[in-house]
Design a protein around this motif. Sequence first.
Motif, PDB file in Angstrom:
ATOM      1  N   GLN A  23      61.762  63.924 -14.788  1.00 14.61           N
ATOM      2  CA  GLN A  23      60.045  63.477 -14.735  1.00 14.61           C
ATOM      3  C   GLN A  23      59.837  62.063 -14.803  1.00 14.61           C
ATOM      4  O   GLN A  23      58.972  61.454 -14.326  1.00 14.61           O
ATOM      5  CB  GLN A  23      59.411  64.393 -15.913  1.00 14.61           C
ATOM      6  CG  GLN A  23      59.375  65.787 -15.662  1.00 14.61           C
ATOM      7  CD  GLN A  23      58.559  66.573 -16.494  1.00 14.61           C
ATOM      8  OE1 GLN A  23      57.227  66.586 -16.691  1.00 14.61           O
ATOM      9  NE2 GLN A  23      59.253  66.997 -17.543  1.00 14.61           N
ATOM     10  N   SER A  39      57.085  71.339 -12.365  1.00 11.31           N
ATOM     11  CA  SER A  39      56.365  71.540 -11.046  1.00 11.31           C
ATOM     12  C   SER A  39      54.834  70.850 -11.201  1.00 11.31           C
ATOM     13  O   SER A  39      54.389  70.536 -10.186  1.00 11.31           O
ATOM     14  CB  SER A  39      56.094  72.993 -10.618  1.00 11.31           C
ATOM     15  OG  SER A  39      57.464  73.685 -10.545  1.00 11.31           O
ATOM     16  N   ARG A  40      54.310  70.769 -12.547  1.00  7.94           N
ATOM     17  CA  ARG A  40      53.153  69.923 -12.652  1.00  7.94           C
ATOM     18  C   ARG A  40      53.313  68.586 -12.236  1.00  7.94           C
ATOM     19  O   ARG A  40      52.179  67.966 -12.140  1.00  7.94           O
ATOM     20  CB  ARG A  40      52.579  70.399 -13.997  1.00  7.94           C
ATOM     21  CG  ARG A  40      52.140  71.942 -14.152  1.00  7.94           C
ATOM     22  CD  ARG A  40      51.395  72.187 -15.353  1.00  7.94           C
ATOM     23  NE  ARG A  40      51.887  71.757 -16.623  1.00  7.94           N
ATOM     24  CZ  ARG A  40      52.590  72.744 -17.218  1.00  7.94           C
ATOM     25  NH1 ARG A  40      52.489  74.054 -16.697  1.00  7.94           N
ATOM     26  NH2 ARG A  40      53.231  72.516 -18.326  1.00  7.94           N
ATOM     27  N   ASN A  41      54.499  68.205 -12.206  1.00 10.19           N
ATOM     28  CA  ASN A  41      54.481  66.569 -12.164  1.00 10.19           C
ATOM     29  C   ASN A  41      54.405  66.262 -10.489  1.00 10.19           C
ATOM     30  O   ASN A  41      55.380  66.845  -9.661  1.00 10.19           O
ATOM     31  CB  ASN A  41      55.723  66.089 -12.623  1.00 10.19           C
ATOM     32  CG  ASN A  41      55.977  64.398 -12.581  1.00 10.19           C
ATOM     33  OD1 ASN A  41      55.640  63.879 -11.736  1.00 10.19           O
ATOM     34  ND2 ASN A  41      56.491  64.225 -13.718  1.00 10.19           N
ATOM     35  N   ARG A  42      53.643  65.508 -10.137  1.00 10.53           N
ATOM     36  CA  ARG A  42      53.421  65.179  -8.632  1.00 10.53           C
ATOM     37  C   ARG A  42      54.699  64.459  -8.102  1.00 10.53           C
ATOM     38  O   ARG A  42      54.621  64.367  -6.818  1.00 10.53           O
ATOM     39  CB  ARG A  42      52.029  64.707  -8.462  1.00 10.53           C
ATOM     40  CG  ARG A  42      51.816  63.320  -8.888  1.00 10.53           C
ATOM     41  CD  ARG A  42      50.699  62.597  -8.725  1.00 10.53           C
ATOM     42  NE  ARG A  42      50.320  61.100  -9.316  1.00 10.53           N
ATOM     43  CZ  ARG A  42      49.203  60.626  -9.157  1.00 10.53           C
ATOM     44  NH1 ARG A  42      48.212  61.194  -8.589  1.00 10.53           N
ATOM     45  NH2 ARG A  42      49.160  59.212  -9.524  1.00 10.53           N
ATOM     46  N   ASP A  43      55.329  63.951  -8.845  1.00 15.60           N
ATOM     47  CA  ASP A  43      56.449  63.292  -8.351  1.00 15.60           C
ATOM     48  C   ASP A  43      57.585  63.985  -8.307  1.00 15.60           C
ATOM     49  O   ASP A  43      58.892  63.612  -7.927  1.00 15.60           O
ATOM     50  CB  ASP A  43      56.710  61.944  -9.039  1.00 15.60           C
ATOM     51  CG  ASP A  43      55.642  60.940  -9.015  1.00 15.60           C
ATOM     52  OD1 ASP A  43      55.058  60.697  -8.101  1.00 15.60           O
ATOM     53  OD2 ASP A  43      55.471  60.146 -10.241  1.00 15.60           O
ATOM     54  N   LYS A  49      59.480  67.660  -6.676  1.00 17.48           N
ATOM     55  CA  LYS A  49      59.440  68.836  -5.953  1.00 17.48           C
ATOM     56  C   LYS A  49      60.467  69.741  -6.331  1.00 17.48           C
ATOM     57  O   LYS A  49      61.640  69.326  -6.574  1.00 17.48           O
ATOM     58  CB  LYS A  49      59.671  68.325  -4.613  1.00 17.48           C
ATOM     59  CG  LYS A  49      58.535  67.201  -4.067  1.00 17.48           C
ATOM     60  CD  LYS A  49      57.166  67.635  -4.022  1.00 17.48           C
ATOM     61  CE  LYS A  49      56.377  66.332  -3.495  1.00 17.48           C
ATOM     62  NZ  LYS A  49      54.656  66.855  -3.546  1.00 17.48           N
ATOM     63  N   ARG A  68      62.915  64.396  -7.149  1.00 23.02           N
ATOM     64  CA  ARG A  68      61.924  63.363  -7.140  1.00 23.02           C
ATOM     65  C   ARG A  68      61.464  63.183  -5.710  1.00 23.02           C
ATOM     66  O   ARG A  68      62.251  63.424  -4.673  1.00 23.02           O
ATOM     67  CB  ARG A  68      62.526  61.835  -7.328  1.00 23.02           C
ATOM     68  CG  ARG A  68      62.999  61.996  -8.733  1.00 23.02           C
ATOM     69  CD  ARG A  68      61.882  61.839 -10.113  1.00 23.02           C
ATOM     70  NE  ARG A  68      61.066  60.694  -9.934  1.00 23.02           N
ATOM     71  CZ  ARG A  68      59.934  60.512 -10.694  1.00 23.02           C
ATOM     72  NH1 ARG A  68      59.732  61.316 -11.620  1.00 23.02           N
ATOM     73  NH2 ARG A  68      59.068  59.506 -10.449  1.00 23.02           N
ATOM     74  N   SER A  69      60.190  62.962  -5.499  1.00 20.90           N
ATOM     75  CA  SER A  69      59.324  63.005  -4.095  1.00 20.90           C
ATOM     76  C   SER A  69      59.870  61.863  -3.182  1.00 20.90           C
ATOM     77  O   SER A  69      59.869  61.916  -2.205  1.00 20.90           O
ATOM     78  CB  SER A  69      57.945  62.840  -4.458  1.00 20.90           C
ATOM     79  OG  SER A  69      57.689  61.544  -5.060  1.00 20.90           O
TER      80      SER A  69
END
Length: 528
Positions: free
Chosen positions: A250, A269-273, A275, A508-509
Amino acid sequence: MNRSRIALLLAAAPIALTLAHGAAAQPAPNRVLRVAPHADLKTLDPVFASIVITRMHGLMIYETLFAWDSKLQSHPQMVESVSTSPDNLVWSFRLRDGLRFHDGQPVTTRDVIASLQRWMKRDTVGGKMAEYTAALEAQDERSFTLRLKKPTGMVPFALGSAVGQIPAIMRESDAATDPMKPVTEAIGSGPFRFNRAEWQSGARVVYDRNPDYVPRSEPADGLAGGRVVKLDRVEWTIMPDPATAAAALQTGEIDIWEQPGQDLIPVISRNRDVKVERYSNLSNQAMLRPNHLHPPFNDPRARLALAYATDQADFLAAGFGDEQWWKRCASYFVCGSPNGTEAGTEAFAKPNLETARKLLAESGYKGERVVMSSSYDIAPIGRMAEVAAETLKKIGLNVDLQFADWGTVTTRQQNRSTPDQGGWNLFVTTASGATMQSPVTNIGTNMACDRAWSGWPCDAEAEKLRNAVVEAVDEDGRRAATEALHRRLAEMQPYRVLGQYDQPYARRSNISGVLSAPVMVFWNIEKK
């Protein structure tokens, strides 16, 4: 999971990992991929050990003659061309140009033949190939032939195997050593080089891009095609504590978490960065493996008692949490695969403790200590082992559950001694769907005695039926032979199938290019 603990780890992770890397010069940040793998690397030889982490390591630095794509179809990899005789008994291969080991030596047919001979003595698929092989003959430095005793269509599939002990092509000097001892060198010809100087057991494994590697021209697809490396370095940071790995992902201290803990998936999963995705469409399998060499599980009735005693849901819920990630399945060859029959398992679809106790008594068991070896380094395996111990005590087994690090557990699995001399009776483990979906590759259903995987099951009838699958000439014949084999396996119980599950990975995204493959591989990946 305690949220305050995660918050503390989020704050601490950057400091901890920075200290771990030290002051050594590093490539540009976007050229270094930092990964938290599912386990520590202990064994470097992927032909000696069928451990997944060793297989991942092996695919970084070694290559195979063929390679499976994302649909498990085999394609030439080190091979430039292949041809067969009209009777299908002679296969001729030519190596592609430019293949070199990391020490600069060219890859020759001497290396290939020594490597294949060693693999045939170690692996389930290799052992089956050995049964059909009459000779391996070098024609020149780049050309060789495989002569068969009888026709089989499994040659490209086997030579590209990405499961069990892989047919990695090593230097002749390494491959010619005792196959019962692991090779300690790590010199391959693959797209990455093992950085031994920076290897810290229990902490860190480093791979550098091989600047001399020449990839194939085809697009990457699974393990097949061009293994184009878009990074300078891949670093594995060993993180046995899932909360530590979640925190590091994270904050961006790691880029990929290979096997996130199921209970932490909702958190990350709640972290937008971040996947969370699957990299295989075929579910994995959990199993309870008995040792067939020593009482009580040298008796098939005691092994069958395991099937009657156990409820798959108990194990899967403990190991993998929410039911969206798992399902019951009694097929040795994975439900949802082309070979996914459950024939012969109907009687123990639901637990029957009374029948289990009766079978155990008939086997001659009288309360002797039963040693189960396990580890919490891979948390689902440790949790399922606890379920196994408690469940089997209900039918009268005197279970001694012993925990150690995963490297020690897997080393012990090779020990054929009696439990009181360092051996074992039971262990819980998992295997990829790609490994288990075929009677040819399923390491657990190989019942070829001394040539079988840890546990060493021995049954001539099962091996006869497995040969019938290999030799089937059409789809109907293959299906009939597979069902007959499965019925025999259900009776003999080389292991207790505990069901199947899906294991996602998290990235990471800014990471792209992760390929769908039997295990995670690190070519084709980009970091932006």
